[in-house]
Design a protein around this motif. Structure first.
Motif, PDB file in Angstrom:
ATOM      1  N   ASP A   4       0.848  -1.327   0.106  1.00  0.00           N
ATOM      2  CA  ASP A   4       0.021   0.057   0.113  1.00  0.00           C
ATOM      3  C   ASP A   4       0.890   1.243  -0.047  1.00  0.00           C
ATOM      4  N   ASP A   5       2.068   1.157   0.666  1.00  0.00           N
ATOM      5  CA  ASP A   5       2.787   2.277   0.663  1.00  0.00           C
ATOM      6  C   ASP A   5       3.410   2.709  -0.679  1.00  0.00           C
ATOM      7  N   ALA A   6       3.699   1.621  -1.381  1.00  0.00           N
ATOM      8  CA  ALA A   6       4.484   1.814  -2.544  1.00  0.00           C
ATOM      9  C   ALA A   6       3.472   2.448  -3.773  1.00  0.00           C
ATOM     10  N   ARG A   7       2.118   1.799  -3.551  1.00  0.00           N
ATOM     11  CA  ARG A   7       0.924   2.073  -4.366  1.00  0.00           C
ATOM     12  C   ARG A   7       0.937   3.726  -4.014  1.00  0.00           C
TER      13      ARG A   7
END
Length: 189
Positions: A4-7
């Motif tokens: 989710d952080d990368a997205r």
């Protein structure tokens, strides 16, 4: 699987790039309008139009060799742009100011009626038409049989990777103005 952080960070980068594209395009369109207005002022002073445009194009290309758009023909288009949209204030807030230069050129060269130019510019921005889509709609006289479907796809769906956004990123006028290379297939061009 992507975290989710990368997205979230990918979305931020995409958003920042799109914002930069729109700002750079707005600067290019505003600059081209200013160049066109300056040419109109010179013409009003009685100078030889062809000789003045040729000399101006030569001087501008010498000063800014990466801006391949500074040709005599394009200077004429810039003049026509300023003539067609004479009010400088707010040009970049108008639909035409949000389009890549290639779109503006199509509006100027394919349409004689200013109201139609405005209509197609608005539709191109609203529907994020690519260059070829704009040409296709003009050639099909879409304005004569336009019916907007009762839907909210444009408002409900995110189009961060739309054809118009991609064309702003690859637009040679914007790239030349910024004097940066574009990475295509891993190579800077």
């Amino acid at each position: 699987m992507m975290s989710d952080d990368a997205r979230e960070l990918i979305d931020r980068v995409r958003s920042a790039r799109h914002t930069l594209q729109r700002r750079a395009n707005a600067e290019v369109i505003g600059l081209y309008w200013q160049i066109g207005a300056a040419i109109l002022e010179r013409e009003d002073s009685g100078t030889d139009e062809d000789a003045a445009l040729d000399a101006l194009a030569t001087e501008l290309r010498a000063a800014y060799p990466t801006m391949t758009s500074l040709t005599v023909e394009n200077l004429r288009r810039m003049r026509d742009f300023a003539r067609s949209w004479p009010a400088r204030s707010g040009i970049v807030q108008q639909p035409v100011g949000q389009l890549p230069w290639g779109h503006v050129v199509e509006l100027l060269t394919r349409l004689d009626d200013q109201a139609l130019r405005e209509w197609y510019a608005g539709k191109a921005v609203q529907h994020t038409w690519s260059h070829s889509e704009l040409v296709r709609h003009i050639d099909a006289h879409r304005h004569e049989h336009d019916t907007e479907p009762a839907q909210n796809f444009a408002a409900a769906l995110r189009r961060a990777d739309s054809a118009l956004a991609e064309q702003l990123n690859a637009d040679p006028d914007t790239v030349g103005f910024l004097a940066v290379g574009v990475v295509l297939d891993g190579a800077v061009r």
